[in-house]
Design a protein around this motif. Structure first.
Motif, PDB file in Angstrom:
ATOM      1  N   UNK A 176     124.780 -34.618  16.077  1.00 34.43           N
ATOM      2  CA  UNK A 176     125.322 -34.609  17.432  1.00 34.43           C
ATOM      3  C   UNK A 176     126.196 -35.835  17.694  1.00 34.43           C
ATOM      4  N   UNK A 177     125.777 -36.979  17.174  1.00 41.14           N
ATOM      5  CA  UNK A 177     126.598 -38.185  17.312  1.00 41.14           C
ATOM      6  C   UNK A 177     127.938 -37.994  16.614  1.00 41.14           C
ATOM      7  N   UNK A 178     127.907 -37.339  15.467  1.00 41.48           N
ATOM      8  CA  UNK A 178     129.150 -37.087  14.731  1.00 41.48           C
ATOM      9  C   UNK A 178     130.087 -36.156  15.502  1.00 41.48           C
ATOM     10  N   UNK A 219     115.556 -21.532  14.358  1.00 40.33           N
ATOM     11  CA  UNK A 219     115.998 -22.111  13.083  1.00 40.33           C
ATOM     12  C   UNK A 219     117.290 -22.915  13.257  1.00 40.33           C
ATOM     13  N   UNK A 220     118.180 -22.442  14.140  1.00 45.46           N
ATOM     14  CA  UNK A 220     119.428 -23.172  14.368  1.00 45.46           C
ATOM     15  C   UNK A 220     119.153 -24.556  14.944  1.00 45.46           C
ATOM     16  N   UNK A 221     118.200 -24.648  15.877  1.00 51.18           N
ATOM     17  CA  UNK A 221     117.840 -25.955  16.424  1.00 51.18           C
ATOM     18  C   UNK A 221     117.258 -26.863  15.331  1.00 51.18           C
ATOM     19  N   UNK A 222     116.483 -26.284  14.434  1.00 48.42           N
ATOM     20  CA  UNK A 222     115.914 -27.091  13.353  1.00 48.42           C
ATOM     21  C   UNK A 222     117.003 -27.529  12.374  1.00 48.42           C
ATOM     22  N   UNK A 223     117.902 -26.620  12.014  1.00 50.74           N
ATOM     23  CA  UNK A 223     118.982 -26.979  11.102  1.00 50.74           C
ATOM     24  C   UNK A 223     119.889 -28.049  11.696  1.00 50.74           C
ATOM     25  N   UNK A 224     120.020 -28.070  13.034  1.00 50.22           N
ATOM     26  CA  UNK A 224     120.950 -29.008  13.666  1.00 50.22           C
ATOM     27  C   UNK A 224     120.513 -30.457  13.531  1.00 50.22           C
ATOM     28  N   UNK A 225     119.272 -30.704  13.205  1.00 46.87           N
ATOM     29  CA  UNK A 225     118.786 -32.077  13.029  1.00 46.87           C
ATOM     30  C   UNK A 225     118.539 -32.389  11.559  1.00 46.87           C
ATOM     31  N   UNK A 270     126.929 -27.986  16.163  1.00 53.05           N
ATOM     32  CA  UNK A 270     128.091 -27.545  16.942  1.00 53.05           C
ATOM     33  C   UNK A 270     127.771 -26.285  17.734  1.00 53.05           C
ATOM     34  N   UNK A 271     127.025 -25.367  17.123  1.00 54.44           N
ATOM     35  CA  UNK A 271     126.628 -24.151  17.836  1.00 54.44           C
ATOM     36  C   UNK A 271     125.698 -24.469  19.002  1.00 54.44           C
ATOM     37  N   UNK A 272     124.800 -25.426  18.823  1.00 56.42           N
ATOM     38  CA  UNK A 272     123.901 -25.824  19.912  1.00 56.42           C
ATOM     39  C   UNK A 272     124.696 -26.445  21.061  1.00 56.42           C
ATOM     40  N   UNK A 273     125.690 -27.264  20.734  1.00 54.95           N
ATOM     41  CA  UNK A 273     126.531 -27.870  21.771  1.00 54.95           C
ATOM     42  C   UNK A 273     127.270 -26.793  22.556  1.00 54.95           C
ATOM     43  N   UNK A 274     127.806 -25.809  21.863  1.00 55.26           N
ATOM     44  CA  UNK A 274     128.500 -24.714  22.548  1.00 55.26           C
ATOM     45  C   UNK A 274     127.547 -23.948  23.448  1.00 55.26           C
ATOM     46  N   UNK A 275     126.335 -23.672  22.963  1.00 55.83           N
ATOM     47  CA  UNK A 275     125.339 -22.978  23.779  1.00 55.83           C
ATOM     48  C   UNK A 275     124.993 -23.789  25.020  1.00 55.83           C
ATOM     49  N   UNK A 276     124.850 -25.100  24.867  1.00 56.70           N
ATOM     50  CA  UNK A 276     124.519 -25.960  26.009  1.00 56.70           C
ATOM     51  C   UNK A 276     125.644 -25.954  27.040  1.00 56.70           C
ATOM     52  N   UNK A 277     126.887 -25.984  26.579  1.00 59.50           N
ATOM     53  CA  UNK A 277     128.022 -25.976  27.512  1.00 59.50           C
ATOM     54  C   UNK A 277     128.050 -24.675  28.311  1.00 59.50           C
ATOM     55  N   UNK A 278     127.835 -23.560  27.640  1.00 56.02           N
ATOM     56  CA  UNK A 278     127.826 -22.260  28.337  1.00 56.02           C
ATOM     57  C   UNK A 278     126.688 -22.193  29.348  1.00 56.02           C
ATOM     58  N   UNK A 279     125.512 -22.706  28.995  1.00 57.16           N
ATOM     59  CA  UNK A 279     124.384 -22.688  29.926  1.00 57.16           C
ATOM     60  C   UNK A 279     124.646 -23.579  31.132  1.00 57.16           C
ATOM     61  N   UNK A 280     125.269 -24.726  30.908  1.00 61.63           N
ATOM     62  CA  UNK A 280     125.592 -25.616  32.029  1.00 61.63           C
ATOM     63  C   UNK A 280     126.588 -24.955  32.970  1.00 61.63           C
ATOM     64  N   UNK A 281     127.613 -24.339  32.406  1.00 63.92           N
ATOM     65  CA  UNK A 281     128.614 -23.652  33.243  1.00 63.92           C
ATOM     66  C   UNK A 281     127.971 -22.500  34.002  1.00 63.92           C
TER      67      UNK A 281
END
Length: 320
Positions: free
Chosen positions: A85-87, A61-67, A292-303
């Motif tokens: 995400x652009x914002x 649901x978070x991924x859906x809300x993010x768009x 913003x939560x998705x971006x944070x999750x992506x950063x943690x996964x990349x690290x």
């Protein structure tokens, strides 16, 4: 008297009974083995259901809300694509709060070093060792909100810290939580005291699992204490070090509890998670907050992926 010879029909019937019993036994064994294989899944149904309902469904649901451009209350969710995400990446006010995480990252590094040092000392026979172990681990057992309130009074003007510094002749103390130049240092120091016990216990358990024969062999070779630490302890607890490294970075990027309780994000102490929560519940921009939560999750996964690449598991190294 002479006995009667068995007829062919009676001999066949006597031989058929054991064969039938063996067939039924094999069928029963198959059913029993199938039952034993399915038994663990019966115990996993409830935890898997909770995991799916409480973790994977909210993440989807978070991924859906993010768009979407959703305010959290309206039944309609307008699709905006990657606009959120652009914002995030084009508005400095949103992404620059990640610089606050650098303070917590430095605190996390200090926390790991101190915890490893204390765990190394207390893993061997030490006077009052159990007492010191309990003292170090005890802060992690306390509720985070309670610790935040304790440190709030500890850092307040004329509080405990100022009183201690006054005893040694320091009268003019700064505003520990009111000065933007040092507020994040104070909060990071509080987090070090709060979470050091967890890393200490992880390191202590890993070090104590090292076979004592390795230390005895090192003593015979004339190794110093530093040599034992470098060549025996560190390689033996490599996996725990990697896990603690990931947890430290993830905790630094997602700092929320301590700064929210102590300052509420004021005076330049707002973290990315505090900003995400305010965006969702204070400004009613759930779509942007989800992005913003998705971006944070992506950063943690990349690290995490980088860490796994730099420090692979021992099994992968041996297979390669």
């Amino acid at each position: 008297m002479t006995g009667l010879a068995p007829t062919p029909s009676s001999a066949g019937a006597a031989g058929a009974a054991p064969a039938g019993e063996r067939t039924r036994t094999r069928r029963t064994t198959r059913r029993t083995s199938r039952g034993w294989r399915s038994t663990p899944w019966l115990f996993l149904i409830v935890p898997l259901a909770f995991l799916i309902v409480l973790t994977y469904v909210p993440v989807a649901n978070m991924f859906w809300y993010s768009v979407t451009d959703w305010d959290g209350l309206s039944p309609e969710k307008d699709f905006v694509g990657l606009g959120n995400y652009v914002q995030i990446f084009t508005k400095p006010a949103i992404f620059q709060v990640f610089f606050v995480s650098l303070y917590y990252l430095v605190g996390a590094a200090a926390q790991l070093i101190i915890a490893l040092y204390l765990a190394t000392l207390l893993s061997f026979t030490t006077r009052l060792g159990n007492l010191f172990k309990g003292i170090i681990f005890f802060p992690y057992l306390i509720n985070g909100v309670a610790i935040g309130l304790v440190f709030l009074y500890f850092f307040r003007p004329g509080g405990t810290l100022d009183a201690i510094l006054g005893l040694v002749g320091i009268q003019h103390t700064p505003q520990w939580l009111g000065d933007p130049s040092i507020v994040n240092m104070s909060l990071a120091a509080s987090s070090v005291w709060r979470y050091m016990g967890l890393n200490f216990v992880l390191f202590l358990g890993a070090i104590q699992s090292v076979p004592s024969e390795q230390y005895e062999a090192a003593d015979l070779d004339g190794a110093t204490s530093f040599d034992k630490f470098r060549y025996i302890i560190v390689p033996s607890i490599r996996r725990i070090l990697g896990l603690s490294f990931i947890l430290a970075i993830a905790g630094a990027l997602s700092s929320f509890e301590m700064p929210y309780v102590m300052t509420g994000g004021a005076n330049g102490s707002e973290t990315f998670v505090i900003q995400t929560v305010n965006t969702a519940f204070k400004f009613s921009q759930v779509g942007l907050a989800s992005a913003m939560a998705v971006v944070l999750l992506a950063i943690v996964l990349v690290i995490t992926g980088i860490q796994r690449w730099l420090f692979p598991d021992e099994k992968k190294e041996q297979s390669s």
